[in-house]
Write an enzyme that holds these catalytic residues in place. Structure first.
Site, PDB file in Angstrom:
ATOM      1  N   LYS A   1      15.774  21.590 -11.830  1.00 31.44           N
ATOM      2  CA  LYS A   1      15.259  20.122 -12.242  1.00 31.44           C
ATOM      3  C   LYS A   1      16.002  19.460 -12.944  1.00 31.44           C
ATOM      4  CE  LYS A   1      10.938  19.916 -12.054  1.00 31.44           C
ATOM      5  NZ  LYS A   1       9.946  19.130 -10.988  1.00 31.44           N
TER       6      LYS A   1
ATOM      7  N   SER B   1      14.200  21.314 -16.959  1.00 33.63           N
ATOM      8  CA  SER B   1      12.948  22.271 -17.061  1.00 33.63           C
ATOM      9  C   SER B   1      13.397  23.565 -17.928  1.00 33.63           C
ATOM     10  CB  SER B   1      12.442  22.611 -15.549  1.00 33.63           C
ATOM     11  OG  SER B   1      11.672  23.758 -15.701  1.00 33.63           O
TER      12      SER B   1
ATOM     13  N   GLU C   1       9.424   8.001 -17.450  1.00 37.30           N
ATOM     14  CA  GLU C   1       8.013   8.589 -17.576  1.00 37.30           C
ATOM     15  C   GLU C   1       7.572   8.147 -19.183  1.00 37.30           C
ATOM     16  OE1 GLU C   1       7.449  12.858 -15.051  1.00 37.30           O
ATOM     17  OE2 GLU C   1       9.288  12.629 -16.319  1.00 37.30           O
TER      18      GLU C   1
ATOM     19  N   HIS D   1       0.651  -1.158   0.048  1.00 41.99           N
ATOM     20  CA  HIS D   1       0.019   0.136   0.036  1.00 41.99           C
ATOM     21  C   HIS D   1       0.884   1.410   0.009  1.00 41.99           C
ATOM     22  CE1 HIS D   1      -3.278  -2.842   1.331  1.00 41.99           C
ATOM     23  NE2 HIS D   1      -2.448  -3.383   2.150  1.00 41.99           N
TER      24      HIS D   1
END
Ligand code: ARG
Length: 483
Positions: free
Chosen positions: A297, A291, A304, A164
């Site tokens: 970043k 970024s 992804e 979980h």
């Protein structure tokens, strides 16, 4: 289009048609701009067919020689990028056949004896896919080797295991990686299995009902390597089925979807682990991007995108399976729509496997001969995270069971201990013995060994468990299997 080309196209079926196709319909029905990637399989299939026609005395030895000569030239033209693919000739099959006839005359026109584009295309797709499956299996093995190599370096590194997404029990990081090796090993098995059913010959089914010529289909199958492990030729046994079903393509896409789903799960973990809040791993900069607005970043674009592309491959599975569902026997033009989803599935999976094998395992540095730039592991951050969340609570319960408590009572006792530790803002292992004994008098100072992360790991020493000895055994087993 020249008069000559028009004649070629008309020749492909008959003089029955009284008006030409509109440009729009031509574009709508043509497949040559995507199915030309089948050219090599198409030539291979044609050569096997022609060789058999000659061996059976259906065409002459001279025709067979002309066909070989013409096909050799066509192959050279295609490889050199000099072949003129023509939309007017609809698909890869008619383009190659028309060029053959241009080059060798009547022998080219005899090639299609006892054959239809229906059994031709089904053969081409199977041949092409078989080759791609072999390449994908090699890449899947590469990826597994990369994971096993990283696992070998991290047997003693402790990661909080989650259920979980809540800290559950400590596990070896190697054990975690080997879970993916198991998934990819099954993906490999599935591809091997699909390969068996893909590697069967439709040629000889002709348009749908078989043919009146005395074809030797098994000879063609042998020549194309469509044989089983014992070397027996594998031939589709029903002509209607042979030309029309694309279940092998659907099965393949299902196996590819599962493999992408596994990569997607791994991607999701890499993305989490790379975030500042976890800080467990890093991947090489070349798999990330910055970024345009936030200078600090480094985004995990590759994982992804892999997660995103999984949707695309699963979409292809839905497309193909839906393509099949309403089709009466035998061939229908619907089946031309099998190609783009199938091709894109292969391309996507191939690129994803390659990139993941390198991202995890690194690249060979030619100077040192060693692999470099693979997954970097922050063992301290993993272990610190495993210290939070009472990951050894189950071990304390097991300890009490071994002292004679029924498991349910032990579970309840430990819940009280966790509550106390949590209110003191400390780990179970940081509670003094006197405090622990307050929860149960059977607790003694040997309890601390089982409250440690390492003790917890080592205690799970059964087959498939996370104890370092078990994990090492699994690493050796996989290494042996993967060669
Ligand atoms: N381009 C077609 C396909 O991909 C080849 C088979 C065409 N057969 C036919 N009867 N029109 O399916």
């Amino acid at each position: 289009m020249s008069k000559n080309q028009l004649d070629q196209k008309a020749q492909a079926w008959s003089a029955l048609f009284s008006e030409p196709m509109s440009e729009l319909v031509k574009r709508y029905t043509a497949s040559v701009f995507f199915d030309q990637r089948l050219w090599e399989a198409d030539i291979q299939g044609s050569l096997a067919h022609a060789e058999m026609l000659a061996a059976q005395g259906i065409i002459s030895a001279a025709d067979w020689a002309d066909i070989q000569r013409g096909m050799a030239q066509i192959e050279a033209e295609i490889r050199a990028g000099a072949f003129q693919w023509q939309l007017d000739l609809e698909d890869v099959h008619l383009n190659i056949e028309a060029r053959l006839t241009q080059l060798v005359g009547d022998a080219g026109k005899r090639l299609h004896t006892g054959r239809s584009r229906n059994d031709q295309v089904a053969t081409d797709v199977r041949l092409w896919l078989r080759g791609e499956i072999d390449g994908l299996i090699t890449l899947l093995q590469e990826l597994q080797r990369a994971l096993v190599a990283v696992a070998r370096q991290n047997v003693e590194v402790i990661l909080p295991g989650f259920t979980h997404l809540q800290v559950a029990q400590p596990v070896s990081f190697a054990h975690h990686l080997l879970a993916y090796v198991e998934m990819f090993a099954r993906d490999e098995e599935r591809l091997q299995d699909v390969r068996r059913r893909t590697n069967r010959l439709p040629l000889g089914s002709a348009a749908l009902a078989g043919t009146t010529y005395p074809l030797d289909r098994e000879r063609v199958a042998r020549r194309l390597g469509m044989v089983d492990a014992a070397g027996h030729p594998q031939v589709c046994q029903n002509s209607l089925d042979g030309v029309s079903d694309r279940d092998f393509a659907i099965e393949f896409t299902a196996a590819a979807s599962l493999c992408m789903v596994h990569i997607s799960r791994l991607s999701e973990e890499l993305i989490l682990w790379m975030s500042q809040n976890f800080g467990f791993v890093q991947i090489a900069d070349r798999f990330t991007t910055g970024s345009s607005i936030m200078p600090q970043k480094k985004n995990p674009d590759v994982p992804e995108l892999a997660r995103g592309k999984t949707g695309r491959v699963v979409g292809h599975l839905m497309g193909l399976i839906t393509l099949m569902k309403g089709q009466p026997l035998a061939y229908n033009k619907d089946n031309q729509e099998d190609k783009e989803p199938l091709f894109d599935t292969v391309d996507t999976l191939r690129d994803t496997l390659r990139i993941f094998a390198e991202m995890i395992g690194g690249q060979v540095n030619p100077a040192s001969g060693q692999k470099e730039g693979g997954l970097r592991v922050n063992a301290a951050a993993m272990e610190a995270a495993a210290q939070k969340g009472y990951a050894t609570a189950t071990d304390l319960a097991d300890y009490l069971v071994k002292k004679g408590l029924p498991f349910r009572d032990a579970h309840e006792t430990v819940a009280h201990a966790v509550k106390a530790a949590s209110s003191h803002n400390c780990d179970l292992s940081e509670l003094p013995l006197s405090v622990l004994q307050g929860f149960h008098p059977a607790i003694d100072k040997d309890v601390y060994a089982c409250l440690s992360l390492r003790g917890s790991l080592e205690a799970r020493n059964t087959l498939g468990g996370t104890a370092p000895a078990q994990v090492m055994a699994q690493i050796d087993r996989h290494a042996q299997r993967l060669g």
